[in-house]
Design a protein around this motif. Sequence first.
Motif, PDB file in Angstrom:
ATOM      1  N   TYR A   1       2.712   5.801  -7.318  1.00  0.00           N
ATOM      2  CA  TYR A   1       1.778   6.700  -8.003  1.00  0.00           C
ATOM      3  C   TYR A   1       2.289   8.142  -7.980  1.00  0.00           C
ATOM      4  O   TYR A   1       2.252   8.845  -8.993  1.00  0.00           O
ATOM      5  CB  TYR A   1       0.388   6.617  -7.371  1.00  0.00           C
ATOM      6  N   LEU A   2       2.774   8.580  -6.821  1.00  0.00           N
ATOM      7  CA  LEU A   2       3.290   9.948  -6.718  1.00  0.00           C
ATOM      8  C   LEU A   2       4.505  10.157  -7.623  1.00  0.00           C
ATOM      9  O   LEU A   2       4.701  11.239  -8.171  1.00  0.00           O
ATOM     10  CB  LEU A   2       3.642  10.283  -5.271  1.00  0.00           C
ATOM     11  N   ALA A   3       5.324   9.119  -7.803  1.00  0.00           N
ATOM     12  CA  ALA A   3       6.535   9.235  -8.621  1.00  0.00           C
ATOM     13  C   ALA A   3       6.259   9.115 -10.116  1.00  0.00           C
ATOM     14  O   ALA A   3       6.951   9.730 -10.924  1.00  0.00           O
ATOM     15  CB  ALA A   3       7.552   8.174  -8.203  1.00  0.00           C
ATOM     16  N   THR A   4       5.243   8.306 -10.491  1.00  0.00           N
ATOM     17  CA  THR A   4       5.039   8.004 -11.915  1.00  0.00           C
ATOM     18  C   THR A   4       3.698   8.464 -12.479  1.00  0.00           C
ATOM     19  O   THR A   4       3.532   8.514 -13.693  1.00  0.00           O
ATOM     20  CB  THR A   4       5.123   6.481 -12.154  1.00  0.00           C
ATOM     21  N   GLY A   5       2.726   8.720 -11.604  1.00  0.00           N
ATOM     22  CA  GLY A   5       1.380   9.041 -12.072  1.00  0.00           C
ATOM     23  C   GLY A   5       0.584   7.805 -12.449  1.00  0.00           C
ATOM     24  O   GLY A   5      -0.535   7.898 -12.938  1.00  0.00           O
ATOM     25  N   LYS A   6       1.163   6.610 -12.214  1.00  0.00           N
ATOM     26  CA  LYS A   6       0.487   5.349 -12.545  1.00  0.00           C
ATOM     27  C   LYS A   6       0.125   4.615 -11.261  1.00  0.00           C
ATOM     28  O   LYS A   6       0.977   4.388 -10.408  1.00  0.00           O
ATOM     29  CB  LYS A   6       1.395   4.450 -13.380  1.00  0.00           C
ATOM     30  N   LEU A   7      -1.149   4.217 -11.147  1.00  0.00           N
ATOM     31  CA  LEU A   7      -1.597   3.436 -10.001  1.00  0.00           C
ATOM     32  C   LEU A   7      -1.448   1.964 -10.362  1.00  0.00           C
ATOM     33  O   LEU A   7      -2.093   1.476 -11.284  1.00  0.00           O
ATOM     34  CB  LEU A   7      -3.046   3.773  -9.654  1.00  0.00           C
ATOM     35  N   GLU A   8      -0.569   1.281  -9.666  1.00  0.00           N
ATOM     36  CA  GLU A   8      -0.231  -0.110  -9.967  1.00  0.00           C
ATOM     37  C   GLU A   8      -0.495  -0.963  -8.736  1.00  0.00           C
ATOM     38  O   GLU A   8      -0.033  -0.641  -7.648  1.00  0.00           O
ATOM     39  CB  GLU A   8       1.253  -0.190 -10.344  1.00  0.00           C
ATOM     40  N   SER A   9      -1.248  -2.040  -8.900  1.00  0.00           N
ATOM     41  CA  SER A   9      -1.467  -2.977  -7.800  1.00  0.00           C
ATOM     42  C   SER A   9      -0.255  -3.905  -7.743  1.00  0.00           C
ATOM     43  O   SER A   9       0.023  -4.639  -8.691  1.00  0.00           O
ATOM     44  CB  SER A   9      -2.751  -3.777  -8.035  1.00  0.00           C
ATOM     45  N   LEU A  10       0.479  -3.851  -6.626  1.00  0.00           N
ATOM     46  CA  LEU A  10       1.724  -4.609  -6.486  1.00  0.00           C
ATOM     47  C   LEU A  10       1.480  -5.947  -5.789  1.00  0.00           C
ATOM     48  O   LEU A  10       0.533  -6.101  -5.027  1.00  0.00           O
ATOM     49  CB  LEU A  10       2.750  -3.778  -5.713  1.00  0.00           C
TER      50      LEU A  10
ATOM     51  N   GLY B   1       0.789  -1.195   0.000  1.00  0.00           N
ATOM     52  CA  GLY B   1       0.000   0.000   0.000  1.00  0.00           C
ATOM     53  C   GLY B   1       0.836   1.265   0.000  1.00  0.00           C
ATOM     54  O   GLY B   1       0.617   2.149  -0.807  1.00  0.00           O
ATOM     55  N   ALA B   2       1.805   1.374   0.918  1.00  0.00           N
ATOM     56  CA  ALA B   2       2.627   2.586   0.985  1.00  0.00           C
ATOM     57  C   ALA B   2       3.464   2.731  -0.278  1.00  0.00           C
ATOM     58  O   ALA B   2       3.591   3.827  -0.825  1.00  0.00           O
ATOM     59  CB  ALA B   2       3.520   2.564   2.225  1.00  0.00           C
ATOM     60  N   LEU B   3       4.027   1.621  -0.763  1.00  0.00           N
ATOM     61  CA  LEU B   3       4.829   1.682  -1.986  1.00  0.00           C
ATOM     62  C   LEU B   3       3.939   1.962  -3.195  1.00  0.00           C
ATOM     63  O   LEU B   3       4.346   2.679  -4.106  1.00  0.00           O
ATOM     64  CB  LEU B   3       5.642   0.399  -2.181  1.00  0.00           C
ATOM     65  N   GLU B   4       2.715   1.426  -3.209  1.00  0.00           N
ATOM     66  CA  GLU B   4       1.794   1.733  -4.306  1.00  0.00           C
ATOM     67  C   GLU B   4       1.514   3.235  -4.357  1.00  0.00           C
ATOM     68  O   GLU B   4       1.502   3.837  -5.432  1.00  0.00           O
ATOM     69  CB  GLU B   4       0.491   0.950  -4.146  1.00  0.00           C
ATOM     70  N   GLY B   5       1.315   3.852  -3.187  1.00  0.00           N
ATOM     71  CA  GLY B   5       1.098   5.297  -3.129  1.00  0.00           C
ATOM     72  C   GLY B   5       2.321   6.070  -3.580  1.00  0.00           C
ATOM     73  O   GLY B   5       2.221   7.033  -4.347  1.00  0.00           O
ATOM     74  N   ALA B   6       3.501   5.649  -3.121  1.00  0.00           N
ATOM     75  CA  ALA B   6       4.748   6.317  -3.514  1.00  0.00           C
ATOM     76  C   ALA B   6       4.997   6.154  -5.012  1.00  0.00           C
ATOM     77  O   ALA B   6       5.446   7.086  -5.685  1.00  0.00           O
ATOM     78  CB  ALA B   6       5.919   5.752  -2.711  1.00  0.00           C
TER      79      ALA B   6
END
Length: 201
Positions: free
Chosen positions: A8-17, A1-6
């Motif tokens: 998104y903030l870095a790339t603009g892409k929401l990715e389920s990890l 969750g925290a890395l998914e948010g980070a």
Amino acid sequence: GALEGAHYLATGKLESLSEQQLVDCDHVCDPEEYNSCDSGCNGGLMNNAFEYILQSGGVVAEKDYPYTGRDGTCKFDKSKVVSSVSNFSVVSLDEEQIAANLVKNGPLAIGINAAWMQTYMSGVSCPYICAKGRLDHGVLLVGFGKAGYAPIRLKEKPYWIIKNSWGENWGEEGYYKICRGRNVCGVDSMVSTVAAAQINH
């Protein structure tokens, strides 16, 4: 969750990890705490998971390594990495610092004593007794509010908003509100922030 948010903030892409990659492959131990190795379905610590991702070179997408809900053999394929950690750190125990970090860096990984979460339905949870040192569940701190109704206290209380991993049918559509201001259930005791690294394929 925290890395998914980070991520998104870095790339603009929401990715389920892939959580399953961590369950199967992450066995990192905290060198400063005895008997604190990540061990699949038996649990682990957020900072150990961040260290594993840093050492292994990243984490793949959920679709490439789906969740099974049980321990398995590591099937990590580095060629499919979609996100990685550039750095991570522990956040101060001070609630003002935690709130500022949340606003600046996005969702934070936290440990919590989940005893009162088992029966949570809605409102702000403000248990009178909840051990601060028995952190047994990792969740995502996503926000905070100034005043929400706390049934057990019969009044409005400031609160943290937590995203849990037990699905949308639990709590308030998968979210939990807990009193802010007294480290209730250890909510302020283990807080980490993470930054995502750029992945070049």
